[in-house]
Design an enzyme around this catalytic site. Structure first.
Site, PDB file in Angstrom:
ATOM      1  N   ASP A  84      -0.097  -0.519  -9.404  1.00  0.00           N
ATOM      2  CA  ASP A  84      -0.936  -0.657  -8.206  1.00  0.00           C
ATOM      3  C   ASP A  84      -2.385  -0.561  -8.649  1.00  0.00           C
ATOM      4  OD1 ASP A  84      -2.394  -0.393  -5.869  1.00  0.00           O
ATOM      5  OD2 ASP A  84      -1.036   1.059  -4.942  1.00  0.00           O
ATOM      6  N   SER A 131      -1.942   3.152   2.605  1.00  0.00           N
ATOM      7  CA  SER A 131      -3.270   3.085   2.015  1.00  0.00           C
ATOM      8  C   SER A 131      -4.203   4.086   2.718  1.00  0.00           C
ATOM      9  CB  SER A 131      -3.768   1.644   2.116  1.00  0.00           C
ATOM     10  OG  SER A 131      -4.880   1.446   1.304  1.00  0.00           O
ATOM     11  N   HIS A 189      -0.275  -3.223  -4.030  1.00  0.00           N
ATOM     12  CA  HIS A 189      -0.697  -2.114  -3.180  1.00  0.00           C
ATOM     13  C   HIS A 189       0.082  -2.090  -1.866  1.00  0.00           C
ATOM     14  CE1 HIS A 189      -3.362   1.039  -1.952  1.00  0.00           C
ATOM     15  NE2 HIS A 189      -3.841   0.358  -0.935  1.00  0.00           N
TER      16      HIS A 189
END
Lengths: 391, 270
Positions: free
Chosen positions: B220, B98, B248
């Site tokens: 996602d 991320s 995610h």
């Protein structure tokens, strides 16, 4: 009795299916990747969806607000994976007409006999009232924090106005000061100053007004300005303190203070300090040769209580490398554990380890001592040291 | 060079094969190194695995956190580089999840000599829409996330502070609380959220000079495939792998696939 029992058991036979569909909370079962496999009538009613619009078509996260989706992906889903369950999470669901529904969500992963995860079960509780209550709490907390910051800022500003920003440089003399605030929220009553007199000598004082807060701040301010003006009129230490005593006695209910006032005569290589005191802790004299002692100014009475307070005097001579320090009683009343407090003897023992030193050295050592005493120091502490530089 | 104990500050954990290639796993916003716990066992036999918590997260030293340092990704990048220096790491394969994918981009750009390869797990260089660019979110959405964070932290200080502060030498006590994984001080979380979701690192992507792998999920909500494609297109010579996974956090939802993709990239030809 029999009739009663039958009625009761027919109530208990409320079908599991009906209980599921019309429970006073939302039920939702999803596959592990979040696709909705089953949903109860209560939740469909809350959100305004038809069953066909949801089952097999949407994921749980699709029913959340965008902020809720972000929270779901970054917190909810990872925690659920790691813990197998998650409870009491505040989210917002979005109804088919765009209405927001504040909810509290609990989820648990159902596993088979081998512990393999099969699906996720979720319950949804309406949290309208609770959210309103929380928002009120949040608002009050923010307001309290703002006020707290404001008080801290006010106290700091007021405190600054009560202290001389920087002491003037006195030729042939070294000076150092420190002010320790016991609390950022209260204005303490300690004060000091050092200033030139008309005849080339210097006036200095250090003291402690009884109490804390706005009342003490007002007396501190009155005391400082009275001392400065009285010294212009007649710098004799006894006259200055007598003047202050008269002024404080004229003010009803203003309280009292302990104070030392001195007149400093600086000559090359040495200086003389004529001191008068009212009820103040003794000064510390640190000789260049290591001899350390208290300079007591005995018998002086608190200033501002009696119309004719007795003020006593003494004189201190400083040679090269000698340092003289005045301080307020925050230090010698500090708690050192249990019922014991830091005493004048402790302070003298500590001071005896310092020479050879200087005004800055003494103040630095006091700062270190205050740090070690930490929360034990319950009152503000002011320190003012003067010294003749070593040759 | 650094006058702090970086290992303690960042709760650095080194595990796996000491002779293997160095794989540094960096967590994203919302959690800590626990995120990697299903991937680590797969990598351990062949790799030297370095795990850590950014300052403010997990069991890092909270007293080292300042809003100034950690309100830009540069602060997080400094954490990474300071750990590499402290452990004297070279030829590091940096795996960033991320927002950490962008931390990896910045770290590689700043000190290319330290890194051998970069894995970007569900990356996004810019979460907010901007002209023709579709990040997927508006500024109002991010405010809504901050509200969500705040309403789930109500009572945090009252509940958590005594547990954490009263038992600093027994951090396992904290783990007994419900939802206690990844608990973060609300102020720290707010700053990290803003930094994560308001940063724009699109222009930094082309500075990646080491082999890079973009690892994304088919579904996602935070970093959709179009964003993965954008990252892939902007990093010269990068590879893109789309996992058949949802969410995610593929290291949790599809740990085996994720670990296998990382392992292949670590050992395979650059």
């Amino acid at each position: 009795m029999k009739v009663h029992r039958e009625e009761f058991s027919s109530l208990l036979e409320d079908s599991a299916e009906d209980l599921y569909e019309n429970a006073p909370c939302g039920y939702l079962s999803t596959t592990l990747d979040g696709r909705i496999a089953k949903v109860n009538a209560t939740l469909l009613r809350w959100l305004g969806y038809e069953r066909e619009q949801v089952v097999g078509r949407l994921r749980f996260a699709d029913l959340l607000s965008v902020g809720g989706k972000l929270y779901h992906e970054t917190h909810f889903a990872p925690l659920l994976r790691m813990q197998g369950e998650i409870g009491g999470v505040a989210l917002e669901m979005v109804a088919v007409d765009g209405r927001r529904l504040p909810v509290l969500v609990n989820s648990a992963v159902k596993t088979n006999g081998d512990g393999e995860p099969l699906l996720i079960r979720t319950t949804v509780f309406d949290a309208h009232d609770r959210r309103a209550y929380e928002q009120e709490l949040l608002r009050s907390r923010r307001e309290a924090e703002r006020e707290r910051d404001e008080i801290r800022r006010l106290a700091t500003t007021l405190q600054r106005t009560l202290l001389p920003p920087v002491l003037p440089a006195v030729p042939g003399l070294e000076t150092a000061t420190h002010y320790h605030h016991a609390s950022p929220f209260e204005v303490g009553g300690d004060f000091y100053d050092l200033f030139p007199l008309a005849d080339g000598r210097w006036g200095l004082f250090l003291g402690d007004v009884c109490g804390k807060g706005p009342g003490a701040a007002a007396v501190t301010s009155l005391t400082r300005y009275t001392l400065r003006s009285a010294a212009v009129y007649d710098p004799d230490p006894v006259a200055v303190l007598t003047n202050l005593n008269t002024v404080l006695n004229q003010e009803p209910d203003t309280g009292f203070c302990t104070v030392v006032f001195g007149v400093l005569t600086v000559e090359p290589g040495h200086c003389t300090l004529a001191l008068a005191a009212g009820g103040h802790p003794p000064g510390l004299l640190l000789r260049a040769d290591g001899d350390t002692s208290y300079v007591t100014i005995p018998g002086g009475q608190l200033i501002g209580i009696l119309p004719d307070a007795r003020v006593t005097t003494t004189t201190v001579h400083l040679g090269p490398g000698d340092t003289f320090a005045l301080y307020t009683d925050g230090l010698i009343e500090a708690r050192t554990g249990g019922d014991t407090r830091y005493s004048e003897e402790d302070l003298l023992d500590f001071a005896a380890t310092l020479p050879p030193t200087s005004a800055a050295g003494v103040v630095e050592a006091f700062v270190g001592l205050l740090e070690r005493l930490g929360d034990g120091v319950e009152d503000d502490t002011a320190v003012l040291a003067i010294g003749v530089p070593a040759r | 060079m650094v006058d702090v104990d970086v290992r303690t500050r960042n709760n650095v954990v080194v595990t796996g094969n000491p002779d293997g290639p160095v794989v540094m796993l960096a967590h994203g916003f919302g959690c800590d190194q626990a995120m990697w716990r299903l991937v680590v066992p797969v990598l351990e036999p062949t790799c030297r695995v370095v795990l850590f918590d950014y300052v403010g997260a997990g069991r890092s030293d909270l007293s080292a956190w300042t809003e100034q340092r950690y309100s830009t990704l540069d602060g997080y990048t400094r954490d990474v580089l300071e750990i590499c220096d402290e452990l004297d790491l070279r030829d590091v394969v940096f795996v960033g999840h991320s927002v950490s994918a962008m931390v990896g981009v910045l770290a590689v750009a700043a000190r290319p000599a330290v890194f051998a390869k970069l894995v970007l797990v569900t990356p996004s260089p810019r979460y907010l829409d901007d002209g023709d660019y579709r990040g997927g979110f508006s500024a109002a959405d991010i405010d809504e996330l901050l509200d969500s964070l705040e309403s789930n932290y109500l009572g945090w200080s009252a509940q958590m502070a005594p547990v954490i502060m009263g038992n600093p030498d027994r951090p396992e006590l904290g783990a007994e609380l419900t939802n206690s994984f990844c608990r973060t001080d609300p102020e720290v979380a707010r700053v990290f959220a803003r930094t994560t979701f308001l940063s724009d690192n699109r222009a930094d992507l082309e500075k990646v000079s080491v082999p890079a792998l973009v690892l994304e999920c088919r579904h996602d909500a935070i970093a959709p495939p179009e964003v993965g494609a954008y990252v892939h297109a902007r990093i010269p010579g990068s590879t893109r792998v789309t996992l058949d996974a949802t969410g995610h956090c593929p290291q949790l939802s599809a740990p085996d696939q994720t670990a296998a993709a990382i392992a292949r990239f670590v050992t395979g030809a650059p």
